[in-house]
Design a protein around this motif. Structure first.
Motif, short mmCIF file in Angstrom:
data_model
loop_
_atom_site.label_atom_id
_atom_site.label_comp_id
_atom_site.label_asym_id
_atom_site.label_seq_id
_atom_site.Cartn_x
_atom_site.Cartn_y
_atom_site.Cartn_z
N UNK A 61 -31.20 58.93 -74.09
CA UNK A 61 -30.53 59.04 -72.72
C UNK A 61 -30.35 60.74 -72.42
N UNK A 62 -30.18 61.34 -73.39
CA UNK A 62 -29.95 62.81 -73.37
C UNK A 62 -31.18 63.55 -72.55
N UNK A 63 -32.18 63.05 -72.57
CA UNK A 63 -33.56 63.78 -72.00
C UNK A 63 -33.37 63.22 -70.54
N UNK A 64 -33.15 62.09 -70.16
CA UNK A 64 -32.96 61.40 -68.66
C UNK A 64 -31.75 62.33 -68.25
N UNK A 65 -30.63 62.50 -69.03
CA UNK A 65 -29.58 63.39 -68.32
C UNK A 65 -29.81 64.83 -68.13
N UNK A 66 -30.65 65.41 -68.86
CA UNK A 66 -31.19 66.74 -68.66
C UNK A 66 -32.21 66.75 -67.62
N UNK A 67 -32.95 65.85 -67.43
CA UNK A 67 -33.95 66.11 -66.33
C UNK A 67 -33.29 65.77 -64.86
N UNK A 68 -32.23 64.75 -64.96
CA UNK A 68 -31.63 64.62 -63.77
C UNK A 68 -30.72 65.82 -63.47
N UNK A 69 -30.18 66.61 -64.40
CA UNK A 69 -29.54 67.64 -63.95
C UNK A 69 -30.34 68.71 -63.52
N UNK A 70 -31.49 68.95 -64.18
CA UNK A 70 -32.13 70.07 -63.67
C UNK A 70 -32.77 69.67 -62.21
N UNK A 71 -33.16 68.57 -61.84
CA UNK A 71 -33.42 67.98 -60.33
C UNK A 71 -32.35 68.58 -59.52
N UNK A 72 -31.04 68.15 -59.84
CA UNK A 72 -30.00 68.04 -58.82
C UNK A 72 -29.59 69.50 -58.82
N UNK A 73 -29.85 70.43 -59.94
CA UNK A 73 -29.42 71.58 -59.67
C UNK A 73 -30.30 72.37 -58.90
N UNK A 74 -31.66 72.06 -58.91
CA UNK A 74 -32.78 72.65 -58.02
C UNK A 74 -32.55 72.48 -56.69
N UNK A 75 -32.01 71.14 -56.40
CA UNK A 75 -32.01 70.58 -55.08
C UNK A 75 -30.72 71.51 -54.49
N UNK A 76 -29.73 71.44 -55.30
CA UNK A 76 -28.48 72.09 -54.70
C UNK A 76 -28.82 73.65 -54.50
N UNK A 77 -29.45 74.17 -55.37
CA UNK A 77 -29.97 75.47 -55.46
C UNK A 77 -30.45 76.03 -54.11
N UNK A 78 -31.57 75.03 -53.72
CA UNK A 78 -32.24 75.19 -52.62
C UNK A 78 -31.40 74.94 -51.34
N UNK A 79 -30.66 74.10 -51.12
CA UNK A 79 -29.78 73.80 -50.31
C UNK A 79 -28.81 74.91 -49.90
N UNK A 80 -28.26 75.33 -50.99
CA UNK A 80 -27.48 76.68 -50.85
C UNK A 80 -28.16 77.95 -50.39
N UNK A 81 -29.46 77.89 -50.80
CA UNK A 81 -30.10 79.13 -50.36
C UNK A 81 -30.79 78.80 -49.05
N UNK A 82 -30.48 77.92 -48.20
CA UNK A 82 -31.03 77.47 -47.01
C UNK A 82 -30.69 78.87 -46.10
N UNK A 83 -31.97 79.51 -45.49
CA UNK A 83 -31.71 80.62 -44.63
C UNK A 83 -31.30 80.05 -43.07
N UNK A 84 -30.88 80.82 -42.47
CA UNK A 84 -30.39 80.54 -41.29
C UNK A 84 -31.58 80.78 -40.32
#
Length: 62
Positions: A1-24
């Motif tokens: 389960x730890x590997x799944x949690x790590x993968x999910x966290x990586x994907x969500x972090x990348x998604x949030x990072x991309x959204x936060x870095x959205x250029x105007x």
């Protein structure tokens, strides 16, 4: 389960990072905005696919 949690966290972090870095759109060129948009779309699709694979998000009846 730890590997799944790590993968999910990586994907969500990348998604949030991309959204936060959205250029105007008016601050950068159309080409650079398209590059950012395509990257954000790619990670969003990856996140949804992962959630579907893990059964976290039920599939719609569409």
């Amino acid at each position: 389960m730890k590997k799944k949690d790590d993968e999910m966290q990586r994907i969500v972090r990348q998604l949030v990072s991309d959204i936060q870095g959205a250029p105007y759109p008016y601050d950068i060129s159309f080409e650079l905005y398209n590059i950012w948009y395509e990257h954000a779309q790619k990670i969003a699709v990856q996140a949804l696919e992962y959630l579907n694979e893990q059964g976290i998000v039920p599939k719609s009846d569409d």
